[in-house]
Every structure is written in structure tokens, then in C-alpha cells.
Scaffold this active site. Structure first.
Site, PDB file in Angstrom:
ATOM      1  N   ALA A 143       4.127   1.413   0.414  1.00 41.07           N
ATOM      2  CA  ALA A 143       4.222   2.532   1.151  1.00 41.07           C
ATOM      3  C   ALA A 143       5.684   2.969   1.106  1.00 41.07           C
ATOM      4  O   ALA A 143       5.884   4.053   1.519  1.00 41.07           O
ATOM      5  CB  ALA A 143       3.657   2.044   2.333  1.00 41.07           C
TER       6      ALA A 143
ATOM      7  N   ASN B  25       0.478   2.352  13.361  1.00 35.65           N
ATOM      8  CA  ASN B  25       0.568   1.041  13.006  1.00 35.65           C
ATOM      9  C   ASN B  25       0.702   0.171  14.192  1.00 35.65           C
ATOM     10  O   ASN B  25       0.332  -1.043  14.285  1.00 35.65           O
ATOM     11  CB  ASN B  25       1.506   0.619  11.948  1.00 35.65           C
ATOM     12  CG  ASN B  25       2.824   1.274  12.457  1.00 35.65           C
ATOM     13  OD1 ASN B  25       3.147   2.321  12.772  1.00 35.65           O
ATOM     14  ND2 ASN B  25       3.993   0.167  12.176  1.00 35.65           N
TER      15      ASN B  25
ATOM     16  N   GLN C  94      -2.417   2.773   7.232  1.00 36.89           N
ATOM     17  CA  GLN C  94      -3.340   1.917   8.233  1.00 36.89           C
ATOM     18  C   GLN C  94      -4.767   2.749   8.227  1.00 36.89           C
ATOM     19  O   GLN C  94      -5.730   2.317   9.045  1.00 36.89           O
ATOM     20  CB  GLN C  94      -2.927   1.928   9.841  1.00 36.89           C
ATOM     21  CG  GLN C  94      -1.234   1.279   9.725  1.00 36.89           C
ATOM     22  CD  GLN C  94      -1.644  -0.319   9.541  1.00 36.89           C
ATOM     23  OE1 GLN C  94      -2.824  -0.798   9.458  1.00 36.89           O
ATOM     24  NE2 GLN C  94      -0.552  -1.038   9.556  1.00 36.89           N
TER      25      GLN C  94
ATOM     26  N   THR D 210       9.184  -0.173 -15.494  1.00 36.13           N
ATOM     27  CA  THR D 210       8.123  -0.715 -16.120  1.00 36.13           C
ATOM     28  C   THR D 210       7.029  -0.740 -14.917  1.00 36.13           C
ATOM     29  O   THR D 210       7.317  -1.343 -14.218  1.00 36.13           O
ATOM     30  CB  THR D 210       8.416  -1.894 -16.852  1.00 36.13           C
ATOM     31  OG1 THR D 210       9.675  -1.680 -17.697  1.00 36.13           O
ATOM     32  CG2 THR D 210       7.143  -2.544 -17.508  1.00 36.13           C
TER      33      THR D 210
ATOM     34  N   CYS E 192       7.578  -4.769  10.458  1.00 35.48           N
ATOM     35  CA  CYS E 192       8.670  -4.441   9.651  1.00 35.48           C
ATOM     36  C   CYS E 192      10.143  -4.161  10.784  1.00 35.48           C
ATOM     37  O   CYS E 192      11.096  -4.069  10.466  1.00 35.48           O
ATOM     38  CB  CYS E 192       8.667  -2.807   9.000  1.00 35.48           C
ATOM     39  SG  CYS E 192       7.509  -2.869   7.900  1.00 35.48           S
TER      40      CYS E 192
END
Lengths: 408, 385
Positions: free
Chosen positions: B69, B149, B179, B237, B323
């Protein structure tokens, strides 16, 4: 607004002649199959129309599905009420209220008394319903010719239908009502549109794709398979023939006639498709040719190429502009797939400036100089792999093995 | 240990873990390679994209795989703003966004863009009318999270989308759906959303993978350059095993959304009752919030203290968004909801999944009661009494 029913009208064309019953039956079955995800829906077939009783299923989603059914000219979402004056007035009133008309709108009522025992004539009903609504809705103004809003009231013995929206549908002939043809499916923008146009005219199509592994990649085959799967959404299922074309194609190189390779290739493709058509009982070949688009689609090229088969070659896009073709391909959901960047076999070995005016005699002489050409063509036919695609099935074996279902 | 921190990260499904291992073992070809193995990897990604697009009811071409995210939000916000700079320099978001959104906007501010940070009400919700007041002709983008959140507030996304498109149809609408997905119904078309971010580890997929929905026709300036992967929007990749795992977790989460919601809501209601019963605790989430997040505070006690007391009893919870949980300032989200500094410094978040059992729930309730009992004499304001 919650609609009770959808009224499907057939195109005018199919109402003529002895085939009508067969056509109607075919459309009915097609409607039934596209509406299978809506279990509550009930169908009734009657006099050039199909009635779809929604029983609570969402109208807009059903309409989207029905827009794929060939032979349906238009769709009207309908509100059903009792065949009783009071009820008709109340329901029409409610209907207009739900529409939430804001500005001045020209309007008329077109009543149709199918049930002759109803106490008021059609003419009286126009007046009764019309004056009732005019009293309630200030923004309505009566207009007899071409009003913005024409409220239709269809009075039948068991129930009355009230509607005004007429959604144009795809039209054309019912699925599979005009025989079978082989379609050359390249993976570009044009050929899927040609396929859709043919199906709309009632042709059953089988797709033929020429691939040149190792010159073209496996992903190019996947792409064609995806395209055919989209087309199967219109037909129910589509047969797709993968023809190995490498050997035939390479036999044309090294003759010092690079400018004619595309012509030779196209002729070889038509011959192979013709053999497959005989095998599968198809009576025509369809291509995505559009006049003048590329060198192989100039009139002289079409002439020389077309002589390689005795079957009629149908070219639905022949007079269309590229923009129109792109628009249709967006509408039918093939555009995004078509623009994926994989080489197809037509772009290989082709000279920078291929012949726009090939000479038939030279081309025929070149073909005769390749002694084993008939054998190569036959071999390609024999090694052709066929898959049958439906909108949901997995297609080729290699993919099935690769994609382990329990991973997803 | 009992884990009640699902809003931070969820335990992956067992079969998701197995899928990752199997795909990793069998398909390590680079999807950009032209050989068979490369093509196989590429086909797996294609199939995964289809599965993901079905779960969101959008087109496969509208899905961009990202590393999660944070990248999705950065790509959406900066990518759209930079791409459509010519439309103006004004942006709108809220005061309660996740740091990956909030700080992206702060960065854009430093680059010369003007950002309106909308306030929220006492329930943590944005008033759609405030959009009407804030939006201008030169508003390029509005970014609003679906579910907060920290406190679980659900934003009225449909009404907001409607308001944005009515006031300025050219304004792009980004929703951080991290969320909300798998917990609440999602309808991107009805909501008129142009960009939508997801992260797999919030719905029992692996960390390090997510996706960004980019509505057809919308262009973004890539943030990561260096390859043509993901339609040129995200070089690098592709992580094939994680992409497949994301698809699987997404399919499962969307299939189980309704039952998840009803199971977890019941549990949430019981925790709410317990918290309301314990003297000294103040509940901030409510019946109308997201089903999986409970938020309360213990005024007079730093959140960390209650967290560690619960931990001693084997209960793992969170102080706020993971976070930013190591920051010592009071929560920005709680302050903007109008909570006092004391309340905002003492917030605790309990977040759950539908595998939590009755027994675990009872243990949690018990631990809450015991902890508060233990801490009560030490509560600030009580000392010295």
C-alpha cells in the site's frame, strides 16, 4: 426505479417468411442462455416478442447481457400493473415521479388496447392517462409529433405494461441462422470485429489461426485464444483451429521474390482454410480485410489472393474506416486484447514494401515452382489442433497444466 | 500469545503460504524472459490479474501490482498529481490519513502544491459537504481512506465520490482501501473511484505485495522507472509467487467478506460492552465503525503501559497504526477527532480476524479488566491521593 419486466423486440427482417418460427426459437434459446446467471428470471415467447419477467433480478445487468443476443432489435424495461383504470393511473404517476423530471418536457401517451373488453378505447385511454399526468406534473407539455417522452400503455387481459424507454439492441439475425463460415483470426484489431459482424448476420463461425512457432511466440497463441473466448461470449462457444504455418511460410523465402511473400502467404492460408471448411461443413471464408488498409488489401491484391479459393470470401469490414472498426472492437471487448504487442505470422519475412499490385500469372508460376507446396498445405491441415472455447473454460492443455487451480 | 493486532498485519492463510512456496519452487523464470519458462511466469501473472480484477469487479488491464500500500499510495498520489499538473496545483486529503498518504501530500506541499487537509468530526468521519467547500477548479486530486486504520471510522466514500464528480468531474478520486477490503462491501464503479490501493497482508496474504486499481483511461507518471513491467507504471521484476498469493488471498477475502463482517461485528460488540463496563476506559470506536477495529483510551496512562501490561498476560494489541507506533507524540488522528492530548496519548487499538475463538475473546476481556485494575492506582491524577 425497479422494473418488473423487459420487453424484447425482434428485428423486422426475421418476421418475414417461413423461417420465422425457427428464428424465434433460436433467439429464445440464446436469450435463455445469456440469462442463465439470473435464476429468478422467467421467459415468455409471444408474437415476435419475448417477455422477460425479472422477479427481482437487476434490470440493468440483464439488459447488458441481452445486448449480446443477435436478432433482438430493441429492449424496453416495463412496469407491470393490473388492467384496471385506477391502477394504470396510479402506476403511470408513480413511474413519472420516479423519473424525477426536472425541466420542461414534451410528452404524449400512446395507449394500446390489446384486450378489447377493457372498458375504455385506446383513444380514450390516451386522454385519460394523459390528462391525469398533466395535472400532476407541471413540467409536461403535450406534443403529438416526436415528443421527448412517449409513455406507452399496453393493456392486455391479464396485465398492463407501462414503459417509455426503448434501448436499441444489437439487431441482426439470430445466432447460427445463416450457416457456417471459417474466419481467419489473426489477433489484430480487424479480424475479431469481422467475426462479430458475421455472427451478427447469423453466421456460425469457426476461427482459423496461423502460427509460426518459433517465429511467433506462444503468448501470441494465448492472445488469439483470449480473443476467441471473448467472441464465444456472443456465440456460446467457438471452435478455434490452430494451423502450424512455419513450414509453408518458410518455403516462400529465398526465391528472390520477397515483395510477393505476403500474397503467397495469403493464398496459402485461403487454401488451408478452404480444406478445413470442407472438413467442417462451412460454405464461406470470412476475413478482416478492409480496402486499402495495407498492401495485401489493395484491390489488385484482393483479386490475386481471392482466386486461391472457390468458396465465397466474405469481408464484412471491406468498406469501413479504421476508426469505425476500432470503435466496434472497443464496444465488443476485443480491443484491449488486440493491441497486445505480439508478432503474428503476417509480419514475418514480409518485405518493407510488399507488392500492392501483384501479377496473378507470376504468383501462380512461383507457386508451381515449389513442388512440395500441396504436400506442405496438406500437412498443415493434418497437424491443425482444435480447441473449443466457451466464455469460461480454460482452453489449451499447456495453460491448464500450468495454472494450478488450487493456487488461485 | 494471543494476537489482536490484525489491522497491522494478518496471519496468512496456510494455503497462501503453500502457494508461495510452490510457485517459487516451480516458476522462477523471469516473466519478462522470452523463453518458455518466462512465458509461463507471465501467464501466471496474467491469470492472477484476472482473479484480482474479478474480486474488484474491474477490468484486468486496470490492475497494477505494487509492493504494497505504501507504494500504491505513493504511485497514485504523486503519479496522478504529476501527470495532471497542468490542471492545477491544488490537492485535497484528510487529517486522518495513513502516513503513506499524509506524508506524500506533505512532500507535494514542499514541491509547491497546495494541499487542503480536511478535518473530521468526533466520530472520525469526513463530511462530504466539506469537499464541496474545499474543491476548486484547479483541484487535481482528492485522496480519502475508506476505513481509518486507528479508530476504524468508515468514510462515506460513495457520497464523497458523488460530491467530487458533481463539483469538478476532472478531479481524480483516490481511495486508500487497505483497511476496508474484505471487511466491507466495495463498489468502485458506484463510488466513482479512479484509483484504489490494496495491500495483501491486511487480508491474510503475504507482505510485500499489493495492487493499485487505475481506472481505464487515467494516466500516471511512474514513480519507479527502469522497465516496461505493469504497463510501464511500475518497473521492476514482478514477484510471481507473491502476485499469485495476492490473487488467492483476495479471492478468498472477497468471497468471505459477508461472513467475516458478521462474525467479527459480534465479537467487536462484546469487546465494546466490556470496555464500557470497565471504569476509566473511554471507547472511541462505535457500532457504525469497521467491524474489525476497536479503539479506546485510558486517560491518564500512556498507551504503551497498558499495551505492555496486556502483553504480560499474553495479549498483543497496538497503540495505534503500526507504522507510527514508535513515535512518542500523541496520535494525529485522535487529535483531529477532537480528543484531548491526554486521551490521544493513551489510545489502544484491538483489531481482529474471524478466526478468533470464544475462549480467546474471554481471555482478552479478562485481561483488560485485570490490567486496568492493576494500573488504576498508578493512573496519573490519582497519584498522591
Amino acid at each position: 426505479m425497479t422494473y418488473d419486466m423487459l420487453l424484447l423486440r425482434f428485428g423486422e427482417l426475421i418476421l418475414k417468411g417461413k423461417n420465422r418460427r425457427r428464428f424465434e426459437k433460436s433467439i429464445f434459446l440464446h436469450v435463455k442462455s445469456v440469462l442463465s446467471p439470473f435464476p429468478l428470471v422467467q421467459l415468455r415467447n409471444e408474437f415476435g416478442r419475448i417477455y422477460v419477467y425479472l422477479n427481482g433480478e437487476p434490470a440493468s445487468e440483464a439488459i447488458q447481457a441481452l445486448k449480446k443476443v443477435f436478432g433482438i432489435a430493441s429492449i424496453s424495461p416495463v412496469i407491470v400493473c393490473k388492467s384496471d383504470l385506477e391502477d394504470i393511473l396510479r402506476t403511470s404517476h408513480q413511474y413519472l415521479q420516479d423519473m424525477n423530471i426536472q425541466n420542461d418536457t414534451t410528452f404524449k401517451v400512446s395507449a394500446r388496447r390489446v384486450w378489447k373488453k377493457f372498458p375504455h378505447s385506446s383513444h380514450e385511454m390516451n386522454h385519460l392517462v394523459g390528462s391525469h399526468l398533466l395535472k400532476e406534473f407541471q413540467m409536461l407539455n403535450v406534443m403529438m409529433n416526436h415528443p421527448e417522452l412517449e409513455l406507452r400503455v399496453e393493456i392486455r387481459e391479464t396485465e398492463t405494461y407501462i414503459f417509455y424507454v426503448v434501448i436499441p439492441a444489437v439487431g441482426g439475425f439470430p445466432r447460427g441462422s445463416n450457416g457456417k463460415a471459417m474466419l481467419l483470426l489473426s489477433g489484430g484489431i480487424d479480424s475479431p470485429v469481422a467475426a462479430w459482424s458475421s455472427m451478427r448476420k447469423g453466421l456460425t463461425i469457426e476461427c482459423v489461426h496461423f502460427y509460426s512457432y518459433p517465429f511467433t511466440s506462444q503468448l501470441a497463441k494465448d492472445k488469439v485464444e483470449d480473443l476467441a473466448r471473448v467472441l464465444s461470449g456472443y456465440a456460446g462457444e467457438i471452435k478455434l483451429h490452430f494451423v502450424p504455418f512455419t513450414e509453408t511460410q518458410t518455403s516462400f523465402t529465398g526465391m528472390g521474390q520477397d515483395k510477393l511473400i505476403i500474397t503467397l502467404m495469403r493464398r496459402a492460408m485461403l487454401r488451408i482454410a478452404t480444406t478445413l471448411a470442407e472438413r467442417e461443413g462451412a460454405l464461406a471464408i470470412v476475413t478482416g480485410d478492409s480496402l486499402g488498409q495495407v498492401a495485401s488489401q489493395t484491390l489488385p491484391s484482393l483479386n490475386v489472393v481471392g482466386r486461391a479459393t472457390d468458396l465465397p470470401i466474405l469481408r464484412p469490414l471491406i468498406m469501413m474506416d479504421k476508426n469505425e472498426i476500432i470503435q466496434i472492437s472497443r464496444d465488443i471487448g476485443t480491443y484491449e486484447l488486440s493491441i497486445q504487442p505480439y508478432e503474428d505470422c503476417c509480419t514475418l519475412f514480409v518485405a518493407d514494401s510488399p507488392a500492392t499490385n501483384p501479377n496473378l500469372r507470376i504468383v501462380e508460376r512461383l507457386e508451381q515452382s515449389i513442388v512440395k507446396l500441396p504436400e506442405l498445405l496438406q500437412d498443415a491441415v493434418e497437424r491443425t489442433e482444435t480447441v473449443v472455447l466457451t466464455p469460461t473454460n480454460g482452453g489449451r492443455l499447456s495453460t491448464e497444466k500450468l495454472i494450478q487451480e488450487d493456487w488461485f | 500469545m494471543f494476537y489482536w493486532d490484525h489491522a497491522a498485519s494478518t496471519p496468512p492463510y496456510e494455503d497462501v503460504i503453500r502457494t508461495i512456496a510452490e510457485v517459487m519452487e516451480q516458476h522462477y523464470g523471469n516473466p519478462s524472459s522470452m523463453h518458455q519458462w518466462g512465458e509461463d511466469s507471465s501467464r501466471l501473472i496474467k491469470h492472477a490479474r484476472e482473479v484480482c480484477s474479478r474480486a474488484l469487479d474491474v477490468k484486468p488491464s486496470e490492475i497494477i501490482f505494487t509492493s504494497g500500500a505504501t507504494e500504491g499510495n505513493n504511485l497514485a498520489i504523486k503519479g496522478a498529481t504529476l501527470q495532471y499538473m497542468n490542471r492545477g496545483k491544488h490537492l485535497i486529503t484528510t487529517q486522518i490519513e495513513h502516513a503513506s498518504v499524509y506524508e506524500s501530500f506533505q512532500q507535494l506541499q514542499q514541491w509547491g502544491f497546495e494541499v487542503t487537509f480536511l478535518p473530521v468530526d468526533s466520530q472520525g468521519c469526513v463530511d462530504p459537504a466539506s469537499i464541496r467547500e474545499a474543491i476548486r477548479k484547479d483541484t487535481v486530486l482528492v485522496s480519502i481512506m475508506h476505513v481509518n486504520n486507528e479508530i476504524g471510522a468508515i468514510q462515506p466514500i460513495e457520497a464523497i465520490g458523488d460530491m467530487i464528480k458533481r463539483c469538478n468531474p476532472r478531479t481524480i478520486f483516490h481511495v486508500d482501501g487497505v483497511q476496508g477490503f474484505g471487511k466491507l462491501p466495495v463498489d468502485l464503479t458506484k463510488w466513482q473511484v479512479d484509483l484504489y490501493t490494496l495491500s495483501a497482508h491486511k487480508f491474510r496474504g503475504p507482505k510485500g505485495i499489493g495492487l493499485l486499481y487505475v481506472r481505464e483511461g487515467l494516466k500516471l507518471t511512474p514513480i519507479l522507472t527502469g522497465g516496461a513491467q505493469e504497463s510501464g507504471l511500475r518497473a521492476g521484476t514482478e514477484n510471481v509467487p507473491l502476485i499469485v498469493a495476492l490473487a488467492k488471498a483476495m479471492r478468498k477475502a472477497s468471497e468471505q467478506q459477508e461472513s467475516f463482517n458478521s462474525n467479527v461485528s459480534t465479537m467487536r460488540d462484546q469487546i465494546h460492552t466490556t470496555i464500557q463496563e470497565i471504569k476509566g476506559l473511554k471507547l472511541h470506536s462505535h457500532d457504525g465503525s469497521a467491524p474489525h477495529i476497536v479503539h479506546f483510551s485510558y486517560p491518564g496512562m500512556k498507551s504503551e503501559v497498558l499495551l505492555h501490561t496486556l502483553e504480560e498476560q499474553g495479549i498483543l494489541v497496538s497503540t495505534r497504526s503500526a507504522c507510527s507506533s514508535k513515535q512518542s507524540e500523541p496520535s494525529r488522528v485522535l487529535l483531529s477527532m477532537g480528543l484531548s492530548i491526554e486521551e490521544a496519548s493513551s489510545g489502544i487499538r484491538i483489531s481482529m480476524g474471524d478466526m478468533h475463538t470464544e475462549d480467546e475473546l474471554r481471555l482478552l476481556q479478562q485481561a483488560l479488566r485485570i490490567s486496568v485494575e492493576q494500573l488504576e492506582p498508578l493512573q496519573r491524577g490519582r497519584m498522591g491521593k
